[in-house]
Design a protein around this motif. Structure first.
Motif, mmCIF file in Angstrom:
data_model
loop_
_atom_site.group_PDB
_atom_site.id
_atom_site.type_symbol
_atom_site.label_atom_id
_atom_site.label_comp_id
_atom_site.label_asym_id
_atom_site.label_seq_id
_atom_site.Cartn_x
_atom_site.Cartn_y
_atom_site.Cartn_z
ATOM 1 N N VAL A 167 -22.525 67.964 40.572
ATOM 2 C CA VAL A 167 -22.394 66.648 40.253
ATOM 3 C C VAL A 167 -21.709 65.571 39.216
ATOM 4 C CG1 VAL A 167 -23.638 64.900 39.862
ATOM 5 C CG2 VAL A 167 -24.301 66.959 41.748
ATOM 6 N N ILE A 168 -21.080 66.405 37.830
ATOM 7 C CA ILE A 168 -20.532 65.769 36.964
ATOM 8 C C ILE A 168 -18.850 65.684 37.126
ATOM 9 C CG2 ILE A 168 -19.709 66.218 34.803
ATOM 10 C CD1 ILE A 168 -22.465 67.026 34.022
ATOM 11 N N GLY A 169 -18.251 67.167 37.566
ATOM 12 C CA GLY A 169 -17.420 66.982 38.550
ATOM 13 C C GLY A 169 -16.800 66.324 39.351
ATOM 14 N N ILE A 170 -17.461 65.952 40.161
ATOM 15 C CA ILE A 170 -17.134 64.847 41.580
ATOM 16 C C ILE A 170 -17.318 63.419 40.970
ATOM 17 C CG2 ILE A 170 -17.924 64.259 43.760
ATOM 18 C CD1 ILE A 170 -18.717 67.145 44.490
ATOM 19 N N VAL A 171 -18.127 62.907 40.369
ATOM 20 C CA VAL A 171 -18.692 61.578 39.216
ATOM 21 C C VAL A 171 -17.553 61.372 39.011
ATOM 22 C CG1 VAL A 171 -19.959 60.640 38.691
ATOM 23 C CG2 VAL A 171 -21.124 61.877 39.582
ATOM 24 N N GLY A 172 -16.665 61.945 38.034
ATOM 25 C CA GLY A 172 -16.118 61.860 37.587
ATOM 26 C C GLY A 172 -14.322 61.735 37.308
ATOM 27 N N TRP A 173 -13.878 62.212 38.990
ATOM 28 C CA TRP A 173 -12.733 62.192 39.310
ATOM 29 C C TRP A 173 -11.893 60.864 39.471
ATOM 30 C CZ3 TRP A 173 -9.638 59.606 43.220
ATOM 31 C CH2 TRP A 173 -11.565 59.330 44.319
ATOM 32 N N ALA A 174 -12.436 59.792 38.942
ATOM 33 C CA ALA A 174 -11.732 58.801 39.974
ATOM 34 C C ALA A 174 -10.723 58.137 38.363
ATOM 35 C CB ALA A 174 -12.878 57.663 39.885
ATOM 36 N N ARG A 175 -10.662 58.329 37.444
ATOM 37 C CA ARG A 175 -10.737 57.565 36.314
ATOM 38 C C ARG A 175 -8.710 57.948 35.952
ATOM 39 N NH1 ARG A 175 -11.731 53.172 32.967
ATOM 40 N NH2 ARG A 175 -13.852 53.991 33.553
ATOM 41 N N PRO A 176 -9.151 59.330 36.258
ATOM 42 C CA PRO A 176 -8.380 60.204 36.065
ATOM 43 C C PRO A 176 -6.987 60.100 37.344
ATOM 44 C CG PRO A 176 -9.526 61.449 35.780
ATOM 45 C CD PRO A 176 -10.273 60.442 35.859
ATOM 46 N N GLY A 177 -7.763 59.740 38.437
ATOM 47 C CA GLY A 177 -7.311 59.731 39.551
ATOM 48 C C GLY A 177 -6.253 58.520 40.134
ATOM 49 N N ARG A 178 -7.082 57.280 39.451
ATOM 50 C CA ARG A 178 -6.068 56.274 39.573
ATOM 51 C C ARG A 178 -4.898 56.333 38.832
ATOM 52 N NH1 ARG A 178 -7.230 50.383 39.916
ATOM 53 N NH2 ARG A 178 -8.879 51.505 42.168
ATOM 54 N N LEU A 179 -5.521 57.302 37.303
ATOM 55 C CA LEU A 179 -3.592 57.785 36.167
ATOM 56 C C LEU A 179 -3.179 58.030 37.471
ATOM 57 C CD1 LEU A 179 -5.530 58.281 32.739
ATOM 58 C CD2 LEU A 179 -4.211 55.497 33.709
#
Lengths: 340, 587
Positions: A210-222
């Motif tokens: 859950v924590i891993g999936i929720v947090g991909w957005a910001r690094p993904g954008r970078l």
């Protein structure tokens, strides 16, 4: 890799802490579930080198603690018998790395005395042992969840940046959706939907996912941004004009460009995710009792009497602060281009 | 000349009288009750914390402690149990007579009283109230108390201020039955009742003008999730010896703070003025500070509260909960429950959870209930050997790794719900987990938000086991009848039974019904002892520990006389006042 001198200290500290957590069974004198109800909230054991008459003894020893009759939580040392601290002693069985069974512990004292270097919690469980076992949950949730996040971020960010057009637009809208999610409330909500009874192992995996999936957005954008600029470089264009396939270009020319961002993000995300796990366990929504986690170990501090009179219950907090500072130092070095 | 003097004197007496009544706000013809408390000064704002928000403000359907705490201040009853003496005392009924056969009570109501909206109160309100409480479709928790031998009591108006209550059979200490039965305003609730909407009226979003009662306070405001404020009811029917109308306090605010630790922090910081139930750990921590911080703590001794482990024995289980249905085969076996009970270290639980400020218990009647406890109930100490014997005889066996399996080779494991806001009960569950581990039973402790947990236990029945607490109210067995009658609304382990599902439940039903209708105290005691024996043999709930009552209040709070009965600190809220001079000296 050349590691600058300034971050050798924090880096080696982190390595030591992680290895200690992995070796918890060997380093901890007790199992994390062992209760000794006659020693509820006892302070750290005093390790003596000389007895009450001032006569020195080797090896160091402890006295057995006995509760003062009628005074809850006040303990006296029974000085009638010394209990020497032994090294490589045999006591409770544990499994190292989930495979190798052993009963040899680095140190210990023979019962009925107990050697509790960081005192005990309200059930009389050894805080030092629980701190080591708790590290397995808290430290590795951070590491593994950050790994998962960065893996997803690299995949999706690269695909979005490299292929552009509607693929980019779709992935970025999903990314924005994830960025807008209030993750703590999402996790709280998710816990309510889960079955009441999940084993500690399942809870651990679930937390990571859950924590891993929720947090991909910001690094993904970078990463997408870096890929966008990288794919326009002349050597990438040249490679493409020589007929290099998309996968070849991505693996050999584009991904190496994202390395520094991934490392920086890792140093940022790992402590952040550790904190997420600690927060959830603190609120009773992480890995359930009796499994130790630094968050659930800090939970008794919500109780006024523990907060006011049991200073040793703050140890998990101190360890957390040290780890966060170490990651902070490493992060700063990375941002200044410390690694080459 | 003399006549003039006489006129002058008479006129001055009249003026003086008018002034006095104006000062006290007491119109003539109002039959006020007189409180013999220490005279205090009017005004002041009391701040109290509540652990959870009230679920409703409707006394007919309220079932939770927080609602009851608030409603006790906004409503009044006909005959009240004085929490200090534990005896009955006149309330809205100024006097009552009992017929020689004990079947008829004639109650004289106070005249000239008014509800908190100014509308007069009379016998019609009383008749209406009992009609509502006895209405089966509303399912009021009070209804069971008013049913004797399967029939409801009947209440008739025999004069504008007289009601006659007829009991269908003899009922022991029947006047205690009127305690906490709030008298409702007919003029407000009659219409919702006729339209069948009474159960949904007076929810938390009702406007304050609609919430009308006869208690010392009335609702002023409610902010969801934060607080509820009551203000002085200007029409309250009690005055002190000087004729000053009670209550002294002008406002009471209940803060919703979630859990006890938040309560303690606020109390220690002086943000709240009194604390209702302090845990032993926090009591010990606060004790050191009481002198410097201007509050005082009280250990009132054993309470009536009993904490217990509850197994889900409900007949109606949601279809998707197949696990629960399967596990009920274990739970229903009395040998399984006996084995669990014998594996529990209650002494250690008392030591760790209550730091010795409590008592281990084996039935629901705690040592705090001196009159009714059956001293002959055995108190078996923890014995894993005996526990294993029971499990073996019930067909359980052990695998080589020590885990317990049933006859179909399914490992024995279950979850225990606790309220996340109660540290003590979560601690009890964690200790149970450790106590049952040597038997090879795996337990998962699941702390849930209080209301979610209540919903699972009372509404959906989707749970396996739970650690809960009950008690308070009155020492009399009749106060527990809701729990012990198989048709009772709080018959927790099997709610919604139409008839007793086991023979021992039928026995308890019979004994409870018999003790209700018996006027001889000694025989009642004998019957209630038998109920306790059946309980100890069959363990519908596994009782664990009972805490002492520990409370605290600001030193300058006058007339503060905490009681072992509910509500411990606010039962005489109408008499509480802040002593101004002590405030000055404490600063």
């Amino acid at each position: 890799m050349n590691v600058p001198r300034g971050i050798r200290g924090p880096l080696s500290l982190l390595v030591v802490v992680h290895i200690s957590a992995l070796l918890a069974g060997f380093l901890a004198p007790y199992n994390f579930v062992d209760q000794d109800r006659s020693l509820s909230l006892s302070p750290p054991s005093k390790v003596h080198l000389s007895d009450s008459q001032g006569k020195p003894h080797w090896p160091p020893f402890v006295y057995r603690l006995i509760e003062r009759p009628g005074h809850f939580g006040e303990y006296l040392e029974d000085t009638s018998q010394r209990y020497g601290i032994g090294f490589l002693v045999r006591s409770s069985e544990y499994r190292a790395f989930g495979v190798y069974s052993s009963n040899i512990h680095l140190f210990g004292v023979s019962p009925p005395a107990r050697l509790c270097l960081m005192g005990t919690d309200s059930y009389g469980r050894d805080v030092f042992s629980r701190l080591l076992y708790g590290g397995q949950i808290s430290l590795f949730t951070g590491l593994l969840a950050a790994g998962l996040s960065l893996f997803l971020a690299t995949m999706l960010g690269t695909v979005a940046g490299y292929y552009g057009h509607w693929i980019d637009a779709t992935i970025m809208r999903i990314d924005e959706l994830f960025l807008a999610l209030p993750w703590l409330y999402l996790l709280l909500g998710l816990r309510a939907f889960l079955p009441l009874r999940i084993s500690p192992g399942q809870a651990f995996l679930l937390l990571i996912i859950v924590i891993g999936i929720v947090g991909w957005a910001r690094p993904g954008r970078l990463i997408r941004g870096i890929v966008l600029s990288a794919k326009e470089r002349t050597y990438v264009r040249a490679a493409r004009s020589f007929g290099a396939s998309d996968s070849y270009v991505i693996v050999h020319h584009i991904l190496p460009q994202t390395r520094s961002v991934i490392l920086t993000q890792a140093a940022l995300l790992i402590p952040q995710y550790m904190l997420a796990e600690v927060t959830l366990s603190f609120l009773g929504l992480g890995v359930g009792e009796p499994t130790a986690s630094w968050g659930s170990m800090l939970a008794p501090l919500q109780s006024y009497h523990v907060l006011a009179s049991c200073w040793w219950m703050f140890f998990p907090g101190l360890v957390l602060i040290t780890i966060f500072l170490s990651y902070g130092t490493i992060l700063r070095a990375l941002q200044q281009g410390g690694f080459s | 000349m003399n006549r003039n003097i006489l006129r002058l004197v008479l006129a001055s007496i009249a003026v003086l009288f008018l002034e006095l009544t104006a000062i006290a706000g007491l119109p003539a013809g109002e039959e006020l009750a007189v409180s013999h408390c220490e005279s205090g000064s009017s005004g002041g704002h009391l701040v109290v914390s509540l652990r959870s928000e009230p679920k409703t403000l409707n006394p007919v359907v309220s079932n939770d402690i927080s609602s009851r705490e608030v409603l006790a201040l906004t409503h009044a009853d006909l005959i009240h149990i004085d929490r200090a003496t534990q005896q009955t005392q006149a309330a809205l009924a100024k006097s009552w007579k009992v017929s020689s056969d004990g079947l008829k009570y004639t109650l004289q109501l106070r005249r000239g009283l008014r509800f908190s909206d100014g509308v007069p109160f009379d016998a019609d309100d009383v008749v209406f109230s009992f009609k509502v409480y006895l209405d089966q479709s509303l399912g009021s928790p009070q209804r069971d108390l008013l049913i004797i031998n399967g029939k409801g009591i009947s209440v008739e108006k025999t004069g504008p201020y007289t009601v006659t209550v007829s009991l269908p059979g003899p009922y022991a200490s029947a006047e205690r039955l009127f305690d906490s039965i709030a008298i409702l305003p007919k003029h407000i609730l009659e219409k919702p009742y006729q339209y069948g909407k009474l159960a949904h009226t007076w929810a938390l979003d009702t406007s304050p003008e609609q919430l009308v009662g006869l208690g010392p306070f009335r609702l002023k405001s409610y902010v969801p999730g934060q607080n509820l404020t009551l203000e002085k009811n200007p029409f309250y029917w009690k005055a002190d010896r000087r004729g000053v109308r009670l209550p002294y306090l002008s406002e009471i605010t209940f803060l919703f703070v979630g859990n006890e630790n938040a309560e303690v922090l606020r109390f220690a910081a002086g943000e709240t003025d009194l604390m209702n139930r302090i845990s032993a750990q926090n009591y010990n921590a606060l004790e050191r500070e009481q002198a410097s911080r201007g509050f005082r703590l009280y250990d009132l001794g054993p309470s009536l509260e009993y904490n217990f482990l509850l197994f889900n024995l409900n007949g109606q289980i949601p279809a998707q909960s197949k696990d629960v249905l399967r596990k009920q085969e274990w739970f229903r076996d009395v040998r399984f429950r006996q084995a669990i009970s014998l594996a529990i270290d209650r002494e250690a639980m008392n030591h760790i959870v209550y730091q010795g400020r409590g008592a281990p218990i084996w039935t629901h009647v705690t040592p705090g209930n001196l009159l009714w406890q059956d001293a002959s109930i055995p108190h078996p100490l923890r014995s894993l050997a005996k526990s294993r014997e029971f499990l073996r005889s019930a067909g359980f066996t052990w695998r080589s790794d020590g885990s317990l399996v049933d006859s179909r080779n399914i490992p024995v494991e279950f979850s225990i719900l606790t309220s996340a806001s109660s540290n003590q009960r979560t601690q009890m569950a964690t200790m149970l987990q450790e106590d049952l581990r040597p038997l090879g039973i795996e337990i998962h402790v699941v702390p849930l938000e209080f209301r979610t947990m209540l919903d699972r236990v009372f509404q959906t029945h989707d749970y396996e086991a739970a650690v809960m607490g009950l008690g308070g109210g009155d020492v009399d067995p009749n106060s527990q009848i809701n729990v012990w009658l198989s048709s009772g609304d709080d018959h927790l382990w099997d709610l919604g039974e139409t008839k007793p599902s086991t023979s021992w439940e039928a026995d308890i039903d019979h004994l409870m019904a018999l003790q209700v209708s018996t006027l001889k105290e000694r025989y009642r005691k004998h019957l209630y002892d038998r109920v306790q024996e059946i309980e100890a043999e069959n363990l519908p709930i596994i009782c664990l520990v009972s805490p002492d009552i520990l409370v605290g209040a600001k030193e300058r709070l006058g007339n503060f006389h905490p009681s072992t009965l509910d509500s411990h600190t606010l039962w005489n809220a109408d008499e509480l006042f802040f002593a101004a001079e002590r405030r000055a000296s404490s600063h």
